[in-house]
Design an enzyme around this catalytic site. Structure first.
Site, short mmCIF file in Angstrom:
data_model
loop_
_atom_site.label_atom_id
_atom_site.label_comp_id
_atom_site.label_asym_id
_atom_site.label_seq_id
_atom_site.Cartn_x
_atom_site.Cartn_y
_atom_site.Cartn_z
N GLU A 152 44.58 52.91 32.64
CA GLU A 152 45.03 51.88 31.71
C GLU A 152 43.95 51.65 30.66
O GLU A 152 42.79 51.46 30.99
CB GLU A 152 45.30 50.58 32.46
CG GLU A 152 45.82 49.51 31.52
CD GLU A 152 46.19 48.22 32.23
OE1 GLU A 152 45.31 47.65 32.90
OE2 GLU A 152 47.34 47.79 32.11
N GLU B 231 49.57 40.35 39.92
CA GLU B 231 50.19 41.21 38.90
C GLU B 231 49.05 41.89 38.17
O GLU B 231 48.19 41.22 37.59
CB GLU B 231 51.04 40.39 37.92
CG GLU B 231 52.32 39.84 38.52
CD GLU B 231 53.27 40.91 39.01
OE1 GLU B 231 53.14 42.08 38.60
OE2 GLU B 231 54.14 40.57 39.83
P1 NAP Z 1 40.60 40.47 34.30
O1 NAP Z 1 39.31 40.86 33.73
O2 NAP Z 1 40.99 40.99 35.63
O3 NAP Z 1 40.65 38.88 34.31
C1 NAP Z 1 41.78 38.15 34.70
C2 NAP Z 1 41.35 36.76 35.13
O4 NAP Z 1 40.58 36.85 36.33
C3 NAP Z 1 40.46 36.07 34.10
O5 NAP Z 1 40.77 34.70 34.08
C4 NAP Z 1 39.07 36.33 34.66
O6 NAP Z 1 38.11 35.40 34.23
C5 NAP Z 1 39.35 36.18 36.16
N1 NAP Z 1 38.32 36.78 37.01
C6 NAP Z 1 37.42 37.74 36.71
N2 NAP Z 1 36.63 38.01 37.78
C7 NAP Z 1 37.05 37.21 38.78
C8 NAP Z 1 36.65 37.03 40.14
N3 NAP Z 1 35.67 37.74 40.67
N4 NAP Z 1 37.31 36.11 40.89
C9 NAP Z 1 38.31 35.40 40.37
N5 NAP Z 1 38.74 35.52 39.09
C10 NAP Z 1 38.12 36.43 38.31
O7 NAP Z 1 41.80 40.85 33.31
P2 NAP Z 1 41.81 40.58 31.73
O8 NAP Z 1 40.75 41.42 31.11
O9 NAP Z 1 41.83 39.13 31.44
O10 NAP Z 1 43.27 41.13 31.37
C11 NAP Z 1 43.55 42.49 31.25
C12 NAP Z 1 44.22 43.02 32.51
O11 NAP Z 1 45.31 42.20 32.90
C13 NAP Z 1 44.82 44.38 32.33
O12 NAP Z 1 44.46 45.22 33.40
C14 NAP Z 1 46.32 44.14 32.35
O13 NAP Z 1 47.12 45.19 32.78
C15 NAP Z 1 46.43 42.98 33.24
N6 NAP Z 1 47.67 42.26 32.99
C16 NAP Z 1 48.68 42.39 33.88
C17 NAP Z 1 49.88 41.73 33.68
C18 NAP Z 1 50.97 41.85 34.68
O14 NAP Z 1 51.78 40.96 34.78
N7 NAP Z 1 51.06 42.92 35.44
C19 NAP Z 1 50.05 40.91 32.58
C20 NAP Z 1 49.00 40.81 31.67
C21 NAP Z 1 47.80 41.48 31.89
P3 NAP Z 1 37.21 35.63 32.90
O15 NAP Z 1 37.73 36.85 32.21
O16 NAP Z 1 37.41 34.39 32.15
O17 NAP Z 1 35.79 35.77 33.37
#
Ligand code: NAP
Ligand code: MG
Length: 479
Positions: A380, A248
């Site tokens: 976004e 997602e």
């Molecule tokens: P993110 O930076 O993609 O991180 C999401 C998760 O993935 C975090 O736990 C992060 O860890 C981990 N992660 C980062 N790099 C990784 C890798 N190489 N391998 C495995 N895991 C890794 O997203 P965010 O900044 O937390 O959240 C914002 C984003 O989430 C936005 O784009 C938003 O649209 C999306 N979102 C989508 C939904 C949906 O249901 N569609 C709901 C909520 C949010 P760390 O950050 O701890 O390093």
């Protein structure tokens, strides 16, 4: 300082290889707690624990799973004010929003407690004489759950609860910005009657902990919510080793306002969808597409409502918009405000870093009039930055709504049944809202999108079974 937030691995609390600090984005002087950070080896030990526990938990009865999940749900609901306070303090959404999210997490555990008692199957007559056919659903095995920071209790709940309900064991990696919420949830799970290893929490970075989970041959399935870039890298790695994967990701959700809409209500839906939870929702309305005949009136009403929003400390009574979650996110929001101005979008209000009695990541909600090609109308932002886009008529509005790489949620405000019906059918999104904000969904029905927003089966509701189970077809000679 004692480490407040530890890993939970194989039924035991463990400290980390290194430590991190969880800050309060409303008050940077307030440390929420120090947390353990795992390396690859510690993450691998959690994965092994989940693998060792998988047969025992897969063999557990539906009644036992019901009791575990129901107990977790009851405790979340009973402690929603206290846990909501922790959530607001750590993530920065307002206290009422945070309490609401905690209650939602409790309801999700209760829903999946019930689903554990209703695991579906089918029995059919074979096309051959003397044969019966049965279709059953079995656990997938070890699931890796990787969550973002913006719903630090609800998103983990809607991954952990179905994973356990359908008999899988779990390795959960929350976002590093919200270790306190993850720890609180794990602490409740640790007392709920699970066998050691069935649920494991590993805190740490995506690059270390996340990647180790994604690449481990012992992890059978990965459910990820987060950004498109990380999601795509997970998809490539997981697919290469044939793990099941569900993603997602982002959104750039349109809210279409037609000339026949009740304008006051439409303005409220736009304000709620664009700015509440500081705009940090994947379902946020960031493109508000307004029919030309009412555009100027709508824009002026929206500008006035936006300017009146109260930005402040998440725990303060009367705050409507909390701070951005982190310095990095605030900088991204401000950068997009600058990009909007540089590209020639018309600035209406907001987009300025604010000072408050406590030092935090405060930003006034920003509103622009943009052209569809502007980056603020295409990418976004994940903050309280919204743009208005002018549409000639309904057909043009629908085309603009669908003109995006994303497809999570799309909304329309109209009094016309014909147009609402047409929009529901033709919006290229996984979820459609009529006369409602784009954000705000029910927990018992599927959640997810199309195009670049999602990949794999839906989350939530009974549809969660698609991802968290694998189907078996069994033939038995009956005579
Ligand atoms: P993110 O930076 O993609 O991180 C999401 C998760 O993935 C975090 O736990 C992060 O860890 C981990 N992660 C980062 N790099 C990784 C890798 N190489 N391998 C495995 N895991 C890794 O997203 P965010 O900044 O937390 O959240 C914002 C984003 O989430 C936005 O784009 C938003 O649209 C999306 N979102 C989508 C939904 C949906 O249901 N569609 C709901 C909520 C949010 P760390 O950050 O701890 O390093
Ligand atoms: Mg991130």
């Amino acid at each position: 300082m004692a480490v407040a937030f530890k890993h939970y691995i194989n039924g035991r609390w463990e400290t980390g290889v290194t430590l991190g600090v969880s800050e309060n984005p409303s008050d940077l002087a307030d440390v929420v707690g120090e947390f353990a950070r795992a390396d690859a080896a510690q993450t691998e030990s959690a994965i092994r624990a989940a693998a060792d526990a998988r047969d025992a938990w897969a063999a557990s009865t539906p009644q036992r799973r019901f009791e575990v999940l129901d107990a977790v749900g009851s405790e979340l609901l009973a402690r929603k004010d206290e846990l909501g306070t922790l959530l607001a303090r750590e993530e920065g959404k307002t206290l009422p929003e945070a309490i609401g999210e905690t209650a939602r997490a409790g309801q999700i555990f209760k829903f999946f407690a019930g689903e554990a008692l209703r695991i579906p199957g089918q029995k059919l007559a074979s096309v051959r004489p003397g044969v019966d056919v049965e279709i059953t659903r079995e656990p997938v095995g070890v699931v890796g759950l990787i969550a973002p920071w913006n719903f630090p209790l609800a998103i983990p709940a809607w991954k952990i609860a179905p994973a356990l309900a359908y008999g899988n064991t779990v390795v959960f990696k929350p976002a590093e910005l919200v270790p306190g919420c993850a720890w609180a949830l794990a602490e409740i799970l640790s007392r709920a009657g699970l066998p050691a290893g069935a649920f494991n929490l590993v805190l740490g970075s995506g690059r270390r902990v996340g990647q180790t989970i994604v690449e481990s041959p012992l992890v059978d399935a990965i459910s990820f919510t987060g950004s498109v870039g990380v999601g795509e890298s997970i998809l490539a790695a997981a697919t290469a080793r044939r793990a099941k994967v569900q993603l997602e990701m982002g959104g750039k959700n349109p809210l279409v306002v037609l000339a026949d809409a009740q304008l006051d209500r439409a303005v409220e839906h736009a304000i709620q969808g664009a700015y509440y939870s500081t705009g940090q929702r994947c379902t946020a309305s960031s493109r508000i597409i307004v029919e030309s005949a009412v555009f100027d009136r709508f824009a002026e009403a929206m500008r006035q409502r936006t300017r009146a929003l109260v930005v402040g400390h998440a725990l303060e009574r009367g705050t409507q918009i909390g701070p951005a979650v982190s310095r990095e996110q605030l900088e991204q929001d401000l950068a997009y405000v600058a990009i909007g101005r540089d590209e020639g979008a018309e600035w209406l209000c907001g987009g300025e870093a604010l000072e408050r009695p406590t030092r935090g990541h405060y930003l006034s909600p920003a509103l622009f009039i943009a052209q569809p090609r502007h980056r603020i109308a295409r990418e976004e932002i994940f903050g309280p930055v919204a743009c208005l886009i002018r549409a000639d008529d309904y057909d043009h509005a629908l085309a603009l709504a669908n003109d995006t790489p994303f497809g999570l949620c799309a909304g329309v405000c109209t009094e016309s049944l014909a147009k609402a019906t047409h929009f529901k059918r033709h919006a290229q999104a996984g979820m459609v809202m009529v006369n409602l904000p784009t954000a705000g969904v029910d927990p018992h029905v599927p959640f997810g999108g199309r195009k670049a927003s999602s990949h794999g089966p839906r989350e939530q509701g009974s549809y969660a079974a698609e991802f968290y189970t694998t189907v078996k077809t069994a033939y038995t000679a009956s005579g």
